[in-house]
Design a protein around this motif. Structure first.
Motif, PDB file in Angstrom:
ATOM      1  N   TYR A  49      -1.159   4.217  -1.146  1.00 30.99           N
ATOM      2  CA  TYR A  49      -2.464   4.111  -0.471  1.00 30.99           C
ATOM      3  C   TYR A  49      -2.190   4.219   1.039  1.00 30.99           C
ATOM      4  O   TYR A  49      -2.268   3.269   1.782  1.00 30.99           O
ATOM      5  CB  TYR A  49      -3.119   2.764  -0.784  1.00 30.99           C
ATOM      6  CG  TYR A  49      -3.471   2.576  -2.233  1.00 30.99           C
ATOM      7  CD1 TYR A  49      -3.724   3.655  -3.086  1.00 30.99           C
ATOM      8  CD2 TYR A  49      -3.595   1.300  -2.761  1.00 30.99           C
ATOM      9  CE1 TYR A  49      -4.065   3.467  -4.409  1.00 30.99           C
ATOM     10  CE2 TYR A  49      -3.933   1.091  -4.095  1.00 30.99           C
ATOM     11  CZ  TYR A  49      -4.154   2.185  -4.916  1.00 30.99           C
ATOM     12  OH  TYR A  49      -4.481   1.985  -6.230  1.00 30.99           O
ATOM     13  N   TYR A  69       0.827  -1.210   0.000  1.00 27.31           N
ATOM     14  CA  TYR A  69       0.000   0.000   0.000  1.00 27.31           C
ATOM     15  C   TYR A  69       0.861   1.260   0.000  1.00 27.31           C
ATOM     16  O   TYR A  69       0.544   2.252  -0.680  1.00 27.31           O
ATOM     17  CB  TYR A  69      -0.948  -0.005   1.196  1.00 27.31           C
ATOM     18  CG  TYR A  69      -2.106  -0.974   1.060  1.00 27.31           C
ATOM     19  CD1 TYR A  69      -2.723  -1.189  -0.170  1.00 27.31           C
ATOM     20  CD2 TYR A  69      -2.599  -1.654   2.173  1.00 27.31           C
ATOM     21  CE1 TYR A  69      -3.779  -2.068  -0.289  1.00 27.31           C
ATOM     22  CE2 TYR A  69      -3.668  -2.533   2.067  1.00 27.31           C
ATOM     23  CZ  TYR A  69      -4.257  -2.742   0.826  1.00 27.31           C
ATOM     24  OH  TYR A  69      -5.309  -3.606   0.703  1.00 27.31           O
ATOM     25  N   ARG A  70       1.955   1.228   0.773  1.00 31.39           N
ATOM     26  CA  ARG A  70       2.836   2.394   0.799  1.00 31.39           C
ATOM     27  C   ARG A  70       3.475   2.622  -0.574  1.00 31.39           C
ATOM     28  O   ARG A  70       3.620   3.757  -1.032  1.00 31.39           O
ATOM     29  CB  ARG A  70       3.913   2.221   1.872  1.00 31.39           C
ATOM     30  CG  ARG A  70       3.498   2.753   3.234  1.00 31.39           C
ATOM     31  CD  ARG A  70       4.652   2.737   4.216  1.00 31.39           C
ATOM     32  NE  ARG A  70       4.892   1.406   4.723  1.00 31.39           N
ATOM     33  CZ  ARG A  70       4.267   0.880   5.791  1.00 31.39           C
ATOM     34  NH1 ARG A  70       3.350   1.591   6.431  1.00 31.39           N
ATOM     35  NH2 ARG A  70       4.528  -0.339   6.202  1.00 31.39           N
ATOM     36  N   ASN A 102      -4.740   3.012   3.763  1.00 32.92           N
ATOM     37  CA  ASN A 102      -4.805   1.550   3.879  1.00 32.92           C
ATOM     38  C   ASN A 102      -3.586   1.001   4.571  1.00 32.92           C
ATOM     39  O   ASN A 102      -3.683   0.032   5.333  1.00 32.92           O
ATOM     40  CB  ASN A 102      -4.940   0.912   2.481  1.00 32.92           C
ATOM     41  CG  ASN A 102      -6.305   1.136   1.868  1.00 32.92           C
ATOM     42  OD1 ASN A 102      -7.276   1.383   2.564  1.00 32.92           O
ATOM     43  ND2 ASN A 102      -6.373   1.054   0.534  1.00 32.92           N
ATOM     44  N   ALA A 103      -2.437   1.574   4.290  1.00 27.23           N
ATOM     45  CA  ALA A 103      -1.188   1.081   4.879  1.00 27.23           C
ATOM     46  C   ALA A 103      -1.219   1.190   6.391  1.00 27.23           C
ATOM     47  O   ALA A 103      -0.650   0.370   7.102  1.00 27.23           O
ATOM     48  CB  ALA A 103      -0.009   1.880   4.316  1.00 27.23           C
ATOM     49  N   GLN A 109       2.220   1.831  -3.378  1.00 28.30           N
ATOM     50  CA  GLN A 109       1.194   2.338  -4.296  1.00 28.30           C
ATOM     51  C   GLN A 109       0.584   3.666  -3.827  1.00 28.30           C
ATOM     52  O   GLN A 109      -0.354   4.168  -4.412  1.00 28.30           O
ATOM     53  CB  GLN A 109       0.097   1.282  -4.460  1.00 28.30           C
ATOM     54  CG  GLN A 109       0.566  -0.009  -5.122  1.00 28.30           C
ATOM     55  CD  GLN A 109      -0.562  -1.000  -5.306  1.00 28.30           C
ATOM     56  OE1 GLN A 109      -1.281  -1.346  -4.366  1.00 28.30           O
ATOM     57  NE2 GLN A 109      -0.728  -1.476  -6.528  1.00 28.30           N
TER      58      GLN A 109
END
Length: 219
Positions: free
Chosen positions: A214, A209-210, A217-218, A212
Motif C-alpha cells: 500500500y 503498508y510497504r 499509505n506508506a 502489503q
C-alpha cells in the motif's frame, strides 16, 4: 522381611513414643526451621544476584520457595531470576502461583492484576507462545478500560505490545489500529518520550503498508 525391620530398629521405635505436647513442640520447631532456612536462602539469593552469580541465585531462590511456597516476596524474586536465566517455564509456573495465591484479593486491585498479566504475556512471548501472549495482553487492556485507565502511559505500552504481537502473527490490520490508537493517546497526553514513540509507531505503520504494497499509505 521389611528393610530395617530388625531388633535394633524395633527397640528404638518403642522408646520413641512422644506425647501430644512433644509432638506439638516438634512440629513448631519444624516450621520455624523451614522459615529460617527459607529466609537464609532468600537473603543469600539476593546477595548472589548482586554479585552476578545467577546460577547460585537460582539454586538458592528455588530452595527458599520450597521452604515457603506461598511467600510472595520469594516468588517475586524467583520469577525475576528464572526469567533472567531464560528458564521461562519456571518463571511461568511461579507467576501462575502468584496469581493463584492472590486470587480474589486481586479483584479489589485490578490494575495490579493487569500488571501481573503483562508479565505473563512477556513470559509467553519469550516462549514463542504468541497466541497465548496476545490473549493475556488483551485481558490486561480490558481491565484497564474497565477501570478508566485507557489514557495512561501503561495503557499505551500495552497497545504497543499487542500491536507487536499482531505484527508477528500477521494480523497487520489490527496492529495498525492499535498503533494509531496509541498515537492518538500520546498526542493528547504528551510525555518525555512521546515524540520518539510516535515516530517509531509511524515508522512501523509505514513498514506494514510497504509490506502489503500500500505504497500511497506508506508515504
Amino acid at each position: 522381611p521389611e528393610p530395617g525391620n530388625d531388633n535394633g530398629v524395633r527397640s528404638i521405635s518403642s522408646s520413641l513414643k512422644p506425647d501430644s505436647h512433644t509432638i506439638h513442640t516438634l512440629e513448631w520447631l519444624r516450621e520455624i526451621g523451614k522459615k529460617q532456612v527459607g529466609e537464609a536462602s532468600y537473603k543469600m539469593a539476593i546477595y548472589s544476584m548482586q554479585q552476578k552469580d545467577w546460577n547460585k541465585a537460582k539454586k538458592l531462590i528455588v530452595e527458599a520457595v520450597a521452604m515457603e511456597p506461598i511467600n510472595l516476596q520469594y516468588l517475586k524474586y524467583a520469577i525475576h531470576i528464572a526469567y533472567h536465566q531464560h528458564d521461562y517455564k519456571m518463571a511461568e509456573i511461579y507467576l501462575l502461583n502468584v496469581l493463584n495465591i492472590r486470587g480474589k484479593s486481586l479483584e479489589n486491585k485490578p490494575m495490579e492484576k493487569a500488571n501481573l498479566l503483562d508479565d505473563l504475556a512477556i513470559i509467553y512471548k519469550a516462549q514463542e507462545r504468541l497466541y497465548e501472549a496476545r490473549k493475556v495482553i488483551r485481558k490486561s487492556l480490558s481491565i484497564s478500560k474497565e477501570n478508566r485507565e485507557n489514557q495512561s502511559p501503561k495503557f499505551v505500552e500495552r497497545l504497543f505490545r499487542l500491536a507487536d504481537l499482531n505484527m508477528r502473527l500477521g494480523d497487520y490490520g489490527e496492529a495498525v489500529l492499535e498503533m494509531e490508537q496509541a498515537i492518538q493517546i500520546l498526542e493528547k497526553n504528551p510525555n518525555k518520550s512521546s515524540e520518539q514513540e510516535i515516530a517509531k509507531a509511524y515508522h512501523n505503520i509505514g513498514e506494514i503498508y510497504r509490506f502489503q504494497k500500500y505504497y500511497s499509505n506508506a508515504q
